[in-house]
Design a protein around this motif. Structure first.
Motif, PDB file in Angstrom:
ATOM      1  N   THR A   8     -36.736 -20.771  30.478  1.00  0.00           N
ATOM      2  CA  THR A   8     -37.939 -21.385  31.045  1.00  0.00           C
ATOM      3  C   THR A   8     -37.535 -22.173  32.285  1.00  0.00           C
ATOM      4  O   THR A   8     -36.395 -22.611  32.429  1.00  0.00           O
ATOM      5  CB  THR A   8     -38.628 -22.346  30.064  1.00  0.00           C
ATOM      6  OG1 THR A   8     -37.753 -23.455  29.799  1.00  0.00           O
ATOM      7  CG2 THR A   8     -38.961 -21.658  28.753  1.00  0.00           C
ATOM      8  N   ARG A   9     -38.508 -22.346  33.171  1.00  0.00           N
ATOM      9  CA  ARG A   9     -38.269 -23.160  34.364  1.00  0.00           C
ATOM     10  C   ARG A   9     -39.581 -23.782  34.793  1.00  0.00           C
ATOM     11  O   ARG A   9     -40.595 -23.107  34.955  1.00  0.00           O
ATOM     12  CB  ARG A   9     -37.696 -22.311  35.499  1.00  0.00           C
ATOM     13  CG  ARG A   9     -37.401 -23.104  36.770  1.00  0.00           C
ATOM     14  CD  ARG A   9     -36.181 -24.007  36.634  1.00  0.00           C
ATOM     15  NE  ARG A   9     -36.041 -24.857  37.802  1.00  0.00           N
ATOM     16  CZ  ARG A   9     -35.025 -25.682  37.989  1.00  0.00           C
ATOM     17  NH1 ARG A   9     -34.052 -25.762  37.093  1.00  0.00           N
ATOM     18  NH2 ARG A   9     -34.966 -26.439  39.058  1.00  0.00           N
ATOM     19  N   ARG A  10     -39.561 -25.114  34.959  1.00  0.00           N
ATOM     20  CA  ARG A  10     -40.749 -25.862  35.347  1.00  0.00           C
ATOM     21  C   ARG A  10     -40.504 -26.551  36.684  1.00  0.00           C
ATOM     22  O   ARG A  10     -39.377 -26.907  37.020  1.00  0.00           O
ATOM     23  CB  ARG A  10     -41.086 -26.931  34.292  1.00  0.00           C
ATOM     24  CG  ARG A  10     -41.434 -26.379  32.926  1.00  0.00           C
ATOM     25  CD  ARG A  10     -41.730 -27.507  31.943  1.00  0.00           C
ATOM     26  NE  ARG A  10     -40.540 -28.302  31.677  1.00  0.00           N
ATOM     27  CZ  ARG A  10     -39.626 -28.008  30.745  1.00  0.00           C
ATOM     28  NH1 ARG A  10     -39.778 -26.916  30.001  1.00  0.00           N
ATOM     29  NH2 ARG A  10     -38.575 -28.779  30.565  1.00  0.00           N
ATOM     30  N   TYR A  11     -41.583 -26.735  37.440  1.00  0.00           N
ATOM     31  CA  TYR A  11     -41.544 -27.493  38.684  1.00  0.00           C
ATOM     32  C   TYR A  11     -42.637 -28.554  38.637  1.00  0.00           C
ATOM     33  O   TYR A  11     -43.642 -28.391  37.953  1.00  0.00           O
ATOM     34  CB  TYR A  11     -41.808 -26.586  39.896  1.00  0.00           C
ATOM     35  CG  TYR A  11     -40.801 -25.496  40.104  1.00  0.00           C
ATOM     36  CD1 TYR A  11     -39.558 -25.771  40.669  1.00  0.00           C
ATOM     37  CD2 TYR A  11     -41.093 -24.183  39.734  1.00  0.00           C
ATOM     38  CE1 TYR A  11     -38.634 -24.763  40.872  1.00  0.00           C
ATOM     39  CE2 TYR A  11     -40.164 -23.174  39.937  1.00  0.00           C
ATOM     40  CZ  TYR A  11     -38.941 -23.475  40.498  1.00  0.00           C
ATOM     41  OH  TYR A  11     -38.024 -22.471  40.689  1.00  0.00           O
ATOM     42  N   THR A  46     -38.031 -16.769  40.734  1.00  0.00           N
ATOM     43  CA  THR A  46     -37.417 -17.848  39.965  1.00  0.00           C
ATOM     44  C   THR A  46     -36.502 -17.286  38.888  1.00  0.00           C
ATOM     45  O   THR A  46     -35.395 -17.788  38.666  1.00  0.00           O
ATOM     46  CB  THR A  46     -38.500 -18.729  39.316  1.00  0.00           C
ATOM     47  OG1 THR A  46     -39.303 -19.309  40.348  1.00  0.00           O
ATOM     48  CG2 THR A  46     -37.879 -19.836  38.475  1.00  0.00           C
ATOM     49  N   MET A  50     -32.304 -17.907  38.535  1.00  0.00           N
ATOM     50  CA  MET A  50     -31.630 -18.353  37.311  1.00  0.00           C
ATOM     51  C   MET A  50     -30.568 -17.352  36.882  1.00  0.00           C
ATOM     52  O   MET A  50     -29.471 -17.730  36.458  1.00  0.00           O
ATOM     53  CB  MET A  50     -32.656 -18.577  36.194  1.00  0.00           C
ATOM     54  CG  MET A  50     -33.528 -19.795  36.400  1.00  0.00           C
ATOM     55  SD  MET A  50     -34.525 -20.239  34.936  1.00  0.00           S
ATOM     56  CE  MET A  50     -35.736 -18.902  34.956  1.00  0.00           C
ATOM     57  N   GLN A  55     -30.056 -21.748  40.220  1.00  0.00           N
ATOM     58  CA  GLN A  55     -30.690 -22.903  39.588  1.00  0.00           C
ATOM     59  C   GLN A  55     -30.628 -22.698  38.080  1.00  0.00           C
ATOM     60  O   GLN A  55     -30.688 -21.557  37.609  1.00  0.00           O
ATOM     61  CB  GLN A  55     -32.121 -23.094  40.061  1.00  0.00           C
ATOM     62  CG  GLN A  55     -33.074 -21.960  39.738  1.00  0.00           C
ATOM     63  CD  GLN A  55     -34.488 -22.248  40.217  1.00  0.00           C
ATOM     64  OE1 GLN A  55     -34.841 -23.390  40.517  1.00  0.00           O
ATOM     65  NE2 GLN A  55     -35.310 -21.212  40.297  1.00  0.00           N
ATOM     66  N   PRO A  57     -31.767 -22.894  34.028  1.00  0.00           N
ATOM     67  CA  PRO A  57     -33.017 -22.911  33.262  1.00  0.00           C
ATOM     68  C   PRO A  57     -33.228 -24.291  32.636  1.00  0.00           C
ATOM     69  O   PRO A  57     -32.265 -25.008  32.368  1.00  0.00           O
ATOM     70  CB  PRO A  57     -32.781 -21.849  32.183  1.00  0.00           C
ATOM     71  CG  PRO A  57     -31.296 -21.862  31.971  1.00  0.00           C
ATOM     72  CD  PRO A  57     -30.697 -22.154  33.317  1.00  0.00           C
ATOM     73  N   ASP A  58     -34.480 -24.655  32.419  1.00  0.00           N
ATOM     74  CA  ASP A  58     -34.755 -25.891  31.678  1.00  0.00           C
ATOM     75  C   ASP A  58     -34.397 -25.708  30.211  1.00  0.00           C
ATOM     76  O   ASP A  58     -33.867 -26.618  29.570  1.00  0.00           O
ATOM     77  CB  ASP A  58     -36.228 -26.277  31.820  1.00  0.00           C
ATOM     78  CG  ASP A  58     -36.578 -26.686  33.245  1.00  0.00           C
ATOM     79  OD1 ASP A  58     -35.767 -27.404  33.864  1.00  0.00           O
ATOM     80  OD2 ASP A  58     -37.648 -26.294  33.732  1.00  0.00           O
ATOM     81  N   ASP A  70     -25.074 -21.062  32.410  1.00  0.00           N
ATOM     82  CA  ASP A  70     -25.900 -22.267  32.374  1.00  0.00           C
ATOM     83  C   ASP A  70     -25.145 -23.471  31.827  1.00  0.00           C
ATOM     84  O   ASP A  70     -25.619 -24.605  31.933  1.00  0.00           O
ATOM     85  CB  ASP A  70     -27.160 -22.019  31.534  1.00  0.00           C
ATOM     86  CG  ASP A  70     -26.835 -21.585  30.118  1.00  0.00           C
ATOM     87  OD1 ASP A  70     -27.020 -22.374  29.176  1.00  0.00           O
ATOM     88  OD2 ASP A  70     -26.372 -20.439  29.951  1.00  0.00           O
TER      89      ASP A  70
END
Length: 226
Positions: A8-11, A46, A50, A55, A57-58, A70
């Motif tokens: 998952t990835r949030r902004y 996105t 990842m 970047q 992942p959350d 990660d």
């Protein structure tokens, strides 16, 4: 070669939280070409960043060539990425003051390889995409399709097993795009794993598998490698 498990990835945009990727799992095996498609804003780029360790992942895990990237420390991540992951951008990202061969050799030289060995390796990679005759030219003297094939050679140089390409044919005419896709398929046949983000159905038609995303999740997956 690549395993994404529940990533998952949030902004945040001001007071608003945007869930770009929602619990996506995806595996890409050696010697396969996977196309990731979907409307703008669906999370496909996105997901690619990842997968490439650009970047984290959350939540969820990202494994490339047997390593959980990660969880790697920054220096370890940079090293693993230079050795195993090649990233191809739509705008090529070539260094204008370096020759074609110097551009392709640059990541290996940054990783500590001798200039002589890195240049020899670069010429092998250029040959694999049909660009060895242009090794001593400079990027501005090449067409867009030729520059993108140089970028592919740079991504694959040293036998990197995973090539991630974000709309690599988006700025090209149909003939140049076809040449880039031909080069990608040559690399895949040599054992590379490729994941390509695209809007183009003609590009997807040449992939082993097509993954369609919408609103941050995977919807339909089609193809022999599914």
């Amino acid at each position: 070669m690549l395993v994404l498990d529940g990533v998952t990835r949030r902004y945040r945009s001001g007071e608003v939280e945007v869930q770009a990727v929602r619990g996506v799992s995806l595996t890409a095996r050696e010697g396969t070409l996977t196309a990731v498609m979907g409307p703008s804003g669906c999370g496909k780029s996105t997901l690619l960043t990842m997968a490439g360790g650009l970047q984290p992942p959350d939540t969820g895990t990202v494994t490339v060539a047997g390593a959980r990237i990660d969880t790697l420390a920054e220096a370890e991540l940079y090293q693993h990425r230079r050795r195993h992951i090649g990233y191809v951008f739509q705008d090529y990202n070539l260094v204008r003051i370096l020759s074609v061969a110097e551009n392709v050799a640059l990541p290996a030289e940054l990783d500590g390889m001798s200039r002589r060995k890195a240049r020899a390796q670069a010429r092998e990679a250029l040959a694999s995409v049909g660009m060895d005759a242009y090794a001593d030219r400079y990027p501005d003297s090449l067409s867009g399709g030729q520059q993108q094939r140089v970028a592919l050679a740079r991504a694959f140089s040293g036998g990197r097993g995973l090539i991630l390409a974000d709309e690599p044919t988006g700025a090209l005419d149909s003939e140049s795009a076809g040449q880039v896709l031909d080069s990608l398929q040559v690399l895949v046949r040599s054992g590379a794993t490729c994941v390509i983000v695209t809007h183009d159905e003609a590009v997807a038609a040449r992939a082993d598998r097509v993954v369609r995303m919408r609103d941050g999740v995977v919807g339909e997956v089609t193809g022999a490698a599914a």
